[in-house]
Design a protein around this motif. Structure first.
Motif, short mmCIF file in Angstrom:
data_model
loop_
_atom_site.label_atom_id
_atom_site.label_comp_id
_atom_site.label_asym_id
_atom_site.label_seq_id
_atom_site.Cartn_x
_atom_site.Cartn_y
_atom_site.Cartn_z
N ALA A 44 0.83 -1.21 0.00
CA ALA A 44 0.00 0.00 0.00
C ALA A 44 0.86 1.26 0.00
N THR B 137 1.79 4.20 -3.43
CA THR B 137 1.69 5.67 -3.45
C THR B 137 2.77 6.30 -4.32
N PRO C 121 -4.71 -6.00 -5.34
CA PRO C 121 -5.73 -4.99 -5.01
C PRO C 121 -5.24 -3.55 -5.16
N VAL C 122 -4.00 -3.27 -4.73
CA VAL C 122 -3.53 -1.87 -4.83
C VAL C 122 -3.29 -1.48 -6.28
N ASP D 295 -5.02 -2.72 -8.85
CA ASP D 295 -6.36 -2.55 -9.42
C ASP D 295 -6.90 -1.15 -9.11
N THR D 296 -6.69 -0.72 -7.86
CA THR D 296 -7.14 0.62 -7.47
C THR D 296 -6.40 1.69 -8.25
N ALA D 297 -5.08 1.50 -8.42
CA ALA D 297 -4.26 2.51 -9.10
C ALA D 297 -4.63 2.65 -10.57
N THR D 298 -5.18 1.62 -11.17
CA THR D 298 -5.57 1.72 -12.59
C THR D 298 -6.83 2.54 -12.79
N THR D 299 -7.47 2.96 -11.70
CA THR D 299 -8.72 3.73 -11.82
C THR D 299 -8.55 5.20 -11.46
N VAL D 300 -7.33 5.61 -11.09
CA VAL D 300 -7.14 7.01 -10.69
C VAL D 300 -7.07 7.91 -11.92
N ARG E 106 -1.72 5.45 -13.75
CA ARG E 106 -2.46 4.34 -14.37
C ARG E 106 -1.56 3.51 -15.26
#
Length: 229
Positions: free
Chosen positions: A141, A145, A171-172, A174-179, A185
């Protein structure tokens, strides 16, 4: 007489570590590592902080790994808090080579996010070596960043560190690909590619990720366009 000769040899080696010629410093570091002695540890750590030549620094690190951890660890832990970036970077690099997890508490978020790229890269490499079992997700996590940071070499170092943590990074990423930040991304997508195929070239993964980001646009853009229409 033998003891006096050893003292003379040690003194000569220590002086050679400060010689103006890099070849002499390299040979001195090799000699010190070949015949380790507690009296060398402080000078080796001190020299690491200011040595300008990469190959000499690497030999200094090797020489330190040849000494007892009980002597090297306290010195290196002090160095990671140094104001000098090279001192922090080389101490972290050496800790990663020693691999003693007693050093883990010293790998702080501040070091993982250090503004100096070389320090941050050394911290990432040390972190994945030293992280205790069960802490991998928390480390992932923090590392996430830093996605999108720096040039190609810095991004490759971060991706390699993340991939070394294994599937906990999914998971981290996957989240980063949506920013909204396209650099973040693209870096996240490239890292996903490296996780799927560690033998794939990072450069091609980055180019593919950038094309994907360019084609899809910013997250939510299509929905907003449809709403406007």
């Amino acid at each position: 007489m033998a003891m006096a000769r050893q003292d003379t040899d040690a003194g000569r080696a220590l002086r050679a570590l400060e010689d103006g010629r890099s070849s002499v410093r390299l040979r001195a570091a090799l000699a010190v590592g070949t015949a380790p002695d507690p009296c060398f540890v402080g000078k080796l750590v001190e020299r690491c902080a200011i040595e300008p030549e990469f190959f000499v620094r690497d030999m200094l690190t090797w020489a330190l790994t040849r000494h007892p951890v009980s002597l090297t660890l306290p010195e290196l832990l002090r160095e990671v808090g140094s104001e000098r970036a090279r001192a922090r970077s080389q101490a972290l690099h050496t800790l990663s080579k020693i691999g003693d997890r007693q050093a883990w508490p010293a790998i702080t978020r501040a070091l993982l996010c250090d503004t100096d790229d070389e320090v941050a890269r050394s911290a990432w490499r040390a972190a994945v070596v030293l992280v205790p079992g069960g802490e991998e997700s928390s480390l992932a996590a923090v590392l996430a960043t830093q996605l999108g940071r720096g040039g190609r070499e810095t991004q490759l170092s971060l991706s390699q560190a993340l991939v070394a943590l294994g599937d906990v990074i999914v998971p981290v990423l996957d989240t980063a690909t949506t920013v909204s930040d396209p650099q973040v991304r693209a870096h996240a997508l490239a890292t996903q590619g490296l996780l799927r195929d560690p033998d794939a070239g990072f450069a091609s993964a980055v180019e593919e990720a950038r094309r994907a980001v360019a084609l899809t646009g910013a997250p939510g853009t299509d929905d907003e366009d449809r709403a406007d229409r």
